[in-house]
Design a protein around this motif. Structure first.
Motif, PDB file in Angstrom:
ATOM      1  N   LYS A  67      70.986 177.754  95.780  1.00  0.00           N
ATOM      2  CA  LYS A  67      70.341 176.890  94.804  1.00  0.00           C
ATOM      3  C   LYS A  67      69.206 177.678  94.152  1.00  0.00           C
ATOM      4  CE  LYS A  67      68.090 173.445  96.530  1.00  0.00           C
ATOM      5  NZ  LYS A  67      67.673 172.168  97.092  1.00  0.00           N
ATOM      6  N   ARG A  68      69.073 177.539  92.857  1.00  0.00           N
ATOM      7  CA  ARG A  68      68.002 178.235  92.142  1.00  0.00           C
ATOM      8  C   ARG A  68      66.664 177.631  92.565  1.00  0.00           C
ATOM      9  NH1 ARG A  68      67.161 181.491  87.781  1.00  0.00           N
ATOM     10  NH2 ARG A  68      69.323 181.641  87.198  1.00  0.00           N
ATOM     11  N   HIS A  69      65.743 178.516  92.888  1.00  0.00           N
ATOM     12  CA  HIS A  69      64.405 178.091  93.284  1.00  0.00           C
ATOM     13  C   HIS A  69      63.417 178.909  92.470  1.00  0.00           C
ATOM     14  CE1 HIS A  69      61.301 176.423  95.783  1.00  0.00           C
ATOM     15  NE2 HIS A  69      60.848 177.627  96.040  1.00  0.00           N
ATOM     16  N   GLY A  70      62.818 178.283  91.526  1.00  0.00           N
ATOM     17  CA  GLY A  70      61.948 179.035  90.633  1.00  0.00           C
ATOM     18  C   GLY A  70      62.760 179.720  89.552  1.00  0.00           C
ATOM     19  N   ARG A  71      62.154 180.707  88.928  1.00  0.00           N
ATOM     20  CA  ARG A  71      62.824 181.357  87.804  1.00  0.00           C
ATOM     21  C   ARG A  71      63.772 182.464  88.246  1.00  0.00           C
ATOM     22  NH1 ARG A  71      60.130 184.339  82.648  1.00  0.00           N
ATOM     23  NH2 ARG A  71      62.015 184.273  81.415  1.00  0.00           N
ATOM     24  N   ASN A  72      63.385 183.255  89.227  1.00  0.00           N
ATOM     25  CA  ASN A  72      64.189 184.422  89.577  1.00  0.00           C
ATOM     26  C   ASN A  72      64.604 184.460  91.050  1.00  0.00           C
ATOM     27  OD1 ASN A  72      64.110 185.541  87.015  1.00  0.00           O
ATOM     28  ND2 ASN A  72      62.083 186.390  87.378  1.00  0.00           N
TER      29      ASN A  72
END
Length: 84
Positions: free
Chosen positions: A12-17
């Protein structure tokens, strides 16, 4: 050889990068095609209740996977027709 594992397969994407694991999901690691074919033959034997001789298994393991699947499906249909 087919190994069964329980590990992080979804992220899962957490933050931008950055990414984090979203959860554990079962998955299989396949080391060679012969193991897949042998597993398919074992599933066939379990579903039909027929144990194939080792010579037949080794011959089936040398077939290509699509051809092996067609052969097993045809054998299963013939078994069902014979039982009726």
């Amino acid at each position: 050889m087919i190994e069964h594992h329980q590990g992080y397969t979804a992220i899962k994407r957490h933050g931008r990068n950055s990414f984090r694991p979203a959860g554990k999901h079962p998955f299989k690691i396949i080391h060679n095609a012969r193991a897949v074919k042998y597993d398919l033959i074992q599933q066939f034997e379990a579903s039909t209740g027929i144990i194939l001789p080792s010579e037949v298994k080794s011959t089936l393991c040398t077939q290509s996977v699509p051809f092996l699947g067609r052969q097993l499906a045809a054998m299963k249909l013939q078994i069902k027709e014979n039982k009726k």
